[in-house]
Enzyme design. Structure first.
Site, PDB file in Angstrom:
ATOM      1  N   ARG A  48      -1.478  34.035  16.295  1.00  0.00           N
ATOM      2  CA  ARG A  48      -1.167  34.611  17.920  1.00  0.00           C
ATOM      3  C   ARG A  48      -1.144  33.445  18.540  1.00  0.00           C
ATOM      4  O   ARG A  48      -1.869  32.373  18.573  1.00  0.00           O
ATOM      5  CB  ARG A  48      -2.402  35.496  17.940  1.00  0.00           C
ATOM      6  N   CYS A 309       4.648  46.010  13.211  1.00  0.00           N
ATOM      7  CA  CYS A 309       3.304  45.809  13.594  1.00  0.00           C
ATOM      8  C   CYS A 309       3.009  46.950  14.673  1.00  0.00           C
ATOM      9  O   CYS A 309       3.474  47.833  14.999  1.00  0.00           O
ATOM     10  CB  CYS A 309       2.979  44.291  14.167  1.00  0.00           C
TER      11      CYS A 309
END
Length: 375
Positions: A48, A309
């Protein structure tokens, strides 16, 4: 056993909260439908971006800077490598609200952001090809979090401080009493003084059990890895990136440990039920990401693999971090809208403050649920 606090949802926010509660001496139970870290929620996919000059609004910057401090603490306590300082390049036209917010937050908080014309970006990173109307805002101190290691680290520390973690156990009912809570799973019942609900895409259903109807929309997204020349796109020289383009908002990562250039699309997507099987990554998904790469990172190679996702969006794409309006011993963290993971360290701390102190030292007024509740 009766617990001081029960946390429903032990993903990114919940696991961090579990650590802070347990460290403070509270008997802590975390319950999750799966076994974190896992690939069912919104925290999988290895990496991330963490950035501090924030295009989504200046109100996020103090939280991002505190999150950075807490991530550093986690790395020291666990010995895990959880942060890679690749820098982050934010790209768009100068007049866009996203770029203007990046620049204003950088100025207000004295953040190290270097503004670059497109030609300078293209020279510095030969793997990029920005159009002449774009600029790049390069933040050198930002980079990449390894999300699996982050959750594993908080899990290890939470258990070290005495937290109990019950996995693969779905919560079927929640009862709130005047000074306590009861949760029921298949075959078990748990009681505690306080409750935290941090269940990602499943938060909407769970919150309905405690009398709250909040606009939380699970959305299917995709990301993929493409084969690349490591000298152009490897982590030693290439930054993580966010691109606001006429076609959409894209983000990505350098090739870390030779796994390939990772890219995803932040906007768009389709509404889903988080309990249904996710539609697999397909040719349309690949085509969308490939069109972005062909225009802005044209030296990429073939697709290695792609995955679906999930985001959980609020209507304004800002978070919900708050106490229940009728029960001060119930805290809620929800709707992190695809940009929340970087904040999970500080959100975990905030949740512990809300329950233990009744308030947080951080300004969470922009994230109150009252903006969605009609009187």
């Amino acid at each position: 056993m009766h617990y001081d606090v029960i946390i429903v949802g032990a993903g990114s926010m919940g696991m961090a909260a579990g650590y802070f509660f347990a460290k403070s001496g509270k008997t802590t139970l975390l319950v999750d439908s799966f076994n974190p870290p896992h690939d069912k929620g919104s925290h999988h996919g290895d990496t991330r971006i963490i950035r501090y000059a924030y295009g989504e609004g200046e109100e996020y910057v103090p939280l991002a800077l505190k999150a950075k401090e807490l991530w550093n603490d986690l790395a020291k306590e666990t010995g895990k490598e959880i942060f890679l300082q690749t820098g982050v390049l934010n790209v768009g036209v100068a007049e866009s609200e996203f770029i203007k917010s990046v620049l204003s937050s950088a100025e207000k908080f004295a953040l190290p952001v270097h503004v670059m014309e497109s030609a300078e970006v293209n020279r510095k990173w030969p793997g990029m090809s920005l159009s002449s109307d774009m600029i790049g805002c390069f933040e050198t101190t930002s980079g990449v979090l390894k999300c699996g290691e982050c959750i594993e680290g908080y899990r290890e520390l939470a258990e070290l401080h005495g937290a109990t973690i019950v996995t693969n156990s779905r919560v079927l009912d929640i009862e709130i009493h005047e000074n306590s809570v009861t949760i029921k799973t298949e075959g078990n019942k748990y009681e505690g003084d306080a409750l935290v609900v941090s269940a990602g895409a499943w938060a909407g259903n769970l919150l309905s059990m405690v009398g709250l109807k909040l606009p939380l929309e699970p959305i299917r997204k995709t990301f993929a890895w493409f084969d690349v020349d490591e000298t152009l796109y490897g982590q030693q020289d290439f930054p993580a990136f966010s691109f606001e383009t006429p076609e959409g908002f894209y983000y990505g990562f350098p090739s870390i440990d030779n796994v390939g250039l990772k890219v995803g699309r932040h906007d768009g997507g389709e509404k889903i039920n988080p309990d249904d099987p996710r539609r697999t990554f397909d040719e349309d998904d690949e085509g969308d990401l490939r069109r972005f790469l062909q225009q802005y990172m044209p030296h990429h190679g073939p697709l290695k693999y792609g995955e679906p996702c999930m985001y959980t969006l609020t209507p304004d794409e800002d978070f919900i971090i708050d106490l229940h309006p009728n029960h001060s011993h119930v805290a809620i963290a929800a709707g992190f809208s695809g940009h929340g993971f970087k904040f999970s360290s500080v959100v975990g701390k905030i949740l512990s403050e809300l329950i233990i102190e009744g308030k947080s030292e951080h300004d969470i007024s922009p994230f109150k649920m009252g903006r969605f509740i009609k009187n």
